[in-house]
Design an enzyme around this catalytic site. Sequence first.
Site, PDB file in Angstrom:
ATOM      1  CG  ASP A   1      -1.915  -1.091   1.248  1.00  0.00           C
ATOM      2  OD1 ASP A   1      -2.411  -1.429   0.160  1.00  0.00           O
ATOM      3  OD2 ASP A   1      -2.213  -1.621   2.336  1.00  0.00           O
ATOM      4  CG  HIS A   2       1.377   5.749  -1.747  1.00  0.00           C
ATOM      5  ND1 HIS A   2       1.337   6.821  -0.886  1.00  0.00           N
ATOM      6  CD2 HIS A   2       2.314   6.046  -2.676  1.00  0.00           C
ATOM      7  CE1 HIS A   2       2.206   7.733  -1.294  1.00  0.00           C
ATOM      8  NE2 HIS A   2       2.817   7.288  -2.379  1.00  0.00           N
ATOM      9  N   PRO A   3       1.754   4.825   1.548  1.00  0.00           N
ATOM     10  CG  PRO A   3       3.733   5.907   2.121  1.00  0.00           C
ATOM     11  CD  PRO A   3       3.155   4.948   1.138  1.00  0.00           C
ATOM     12  CG  LEU A   4       1.364   9.874   2.579  1.00  0.00           C
ATOM     13  CD1 LEU A   4       2.239  11.001   2.052  1.00  0.00           C
ATOM     14  CD2 LEU A   4       0.804  10.212   3.956  1.00  0.00           C
ATOM     15  CB  VAL A   5      -1.737   7.943  -2.585  1.00  0.00           C
ATOM     16  CG1 VAL A   5      -2.587   7.839  -3.843  1.00  0.00           C
ATOM     17  CG2 VAL A   5      -1.093   9.319  -2.491  1.00  0.00           C
TER      18      VAL A   5
END
Lengths: 389, 389
Positions: free
Chosen positions: B227-231
């Site tokens: 997973d992307h940490p922010l998006v």
Amino acid sequence: MRQPLDGIRVVDLTRVLSGPFCTMLLGDMGAEVIKIEPPGKGDPVRAQGGIRDGLSWYFASFNRNKKSVELDLYGEEGKAQLAKLIQTADVLVDNFRPGVMARMGFGPERLKQLNPQLVTANINGYGSTGPYVDRPAFDFITQAMSGFMSVNGRADQEPLRSGQPITDLVAGLYAAFGIVNALRARDINGKGQHVESAMLNGILSFMAYLGSEHLMSGELPPRTGNDHPLVAPYGLYKASDGEVAVAPSNEVILRRFMRTIGLEELLDDPRFDHNDKRFARRDELNALISQRMQSETQATWIERLNAAGVPSGRVQNLAEVFADPQVLAQEMVMEVEHPGHGTVRMLGFPVKLDGTPCRVRLPAPDLGAHNDEVLGALRDLPQRAANDD
Amino acid sequence: MRQPLDGIRVVDLTRVLSGPFCTMLLGDMGAEVIKIEPPGKGDPVRAQGGIRDGLSWYFASFNRNKKSVELDLYGEEGKAQLAKLIQTADVLVDNFRPGVMARMGFGPERLKQLNPQLVTANINGYGSTGPYVDRPAFDFITQAMSGFMSVNGRADQEPLRSGQPITDLVAGLYAAFGIVNALRARDINGKGQHVESAMLNGILSFMAYLGSEHLMSGELPPRTGNDHPLVAPYGLYKASDGEVAVAPSNEVILRRFMRTIGLEELLDDPRFDHNDKRFARRDELNALISQRMQSETQATWIERLNAAGVPSGRVQNLAEVFADPQVLAQEMVMEVEHPGHGTVRMLGFPVKLDGTPCRVRLPAPDLGAHNDEVLGALRDLPQRAANDD
């Protein structure tokens, strides 16, 4: 002469990460880097990550040693200015998809006409030939396609991306290496040339023995988490207050390791007297080692093991990394004054030259801070016609 | 002139991986690389990995474009030969621990006396200053200490090492970059200097925004698996016959993605009309996307998404990578004849220069293959006294 790239002017059309990393490396070595940015907006990274005193620290840390000039490359005036700037440049770097520069009116023939000695460089996803040449690229996707993810992660789970945006950075570093080589060639033969660095190719070149073994055998390397695919013992072991990473990479170091923790006799035990046996009984061996290492602290074992010549350390989070006395002694955290935006802490120089060292000559620039200086100096330069493309 | 490092002689004391990778990159750019090996044994990698027709493909793939000379550096005769060789060299590279060269009688003063214009380079674990200077290093340990492992892996699980021996390779590439810069400085000012590349520093410099965000906020970046940490959305989605990696890195690309899969209306749904909301309801959103993507094959989606400008691809294992038409078009697999050992398949050149391209001039050498050629030419060179250290 104070730095290897003193007097080299780099016109930098790159944005975000791979390209700005490349041109930062060139700037750290002394090049004058002129960062061309869309008027009023700039590199998207200016608005990314945490902002303090009006400045993105992410932007600041990748754009030190650069000047900022705003040019609208969709308009004729901006293109005319860029053409003049190229006449004054030694290097032109972009990280557009292959072909974009030509569509903007700056194909290879035009560039050669503007400046026959120019070194040009393109950092892209997949290279400028082949079926994927027009595909947009992104770090995560090239990690997936390159095989990196297929060897990263635990054996019983899915392939994993790297936490670091590694394909961007590898491609940027290779581009910088290629550019300095091209400059050295030009110093000798007087000719410019084109350098290309693709994210997919760069990370693929890091496959090392995983690649050579597959090419020989056709077998797929397994994901092995923190275990070594071939050697035991190896990995993380529990001390009384935390884990210790140990990597006995050959039989000599293995013996030192087992002696230091007081288990040397296991190497003569018929259960463990050969790597194949140790590997087959890895869980049993690891349990014996962890049991023994519970007797002392992490710090004690790391000190003793290193003193005995056994590579050893601990898993550190970033707070621990940036407080590590070794990291500080190596000046891997720098404080750089940014007038109007305070002091920014950023990563230091990864490669050290003792005669002509890397330096911070300029903090990351405000958008358009060097419009007058750079564009003003172009005023008297005659404009050359754009008669190709 | 055919290559950027034509006429540059590199005396190469390195072994295993970080150093041989560095000198391979220099050899690929045209340098004459003379690999010094212990008599009768050679670089340990000669015996590592799969062996075919008497040759380790791992060794072959990291030692192309090199000559092999056997010298016993523990004996006076070997040291005398090395001293003469250094007089003829432009670059001397080692990957011993800092201080080992001095203990062998080749400290900085001696080297300067032997050859004032020499560029020297040391690839090490932790740098040559600081409390860990005498520690032995190994890829796994520097991955642990650098913070790399702290950001690699799944949120609910332990920190993971990279499947690639990444700190060795990054350090080797930085060393090559530093050496070419030092050569360019020498071309101009006539002076040699010392280059240093440490595994810990190199991989730390790849922290990118993870580093800058931590330095600003003091917060620790989480491990986030794929997973992307922010998006959101971002990651792997299930098509009818396999997964598709998708990375919509900004709002424009996100809209293209959702339009291409026929879910654009979700971006106006109050549950998903802002990244914060999408991120909070990531599982729900991902389920909707995967459900929709089940309707077509992996290949179909990858083609459609890339055509729409959405970076997309699949997770490939090494068999798929080396059969990928793009990898083949980029010549990232080369076949090199090794007389007496057949044809070796190895990784190609990651950085492409169109004017003075990388070439294979020499296959990986048999141990001592160039003893006569290289040492014979030293016969008439006067020996200089070793009067320092």
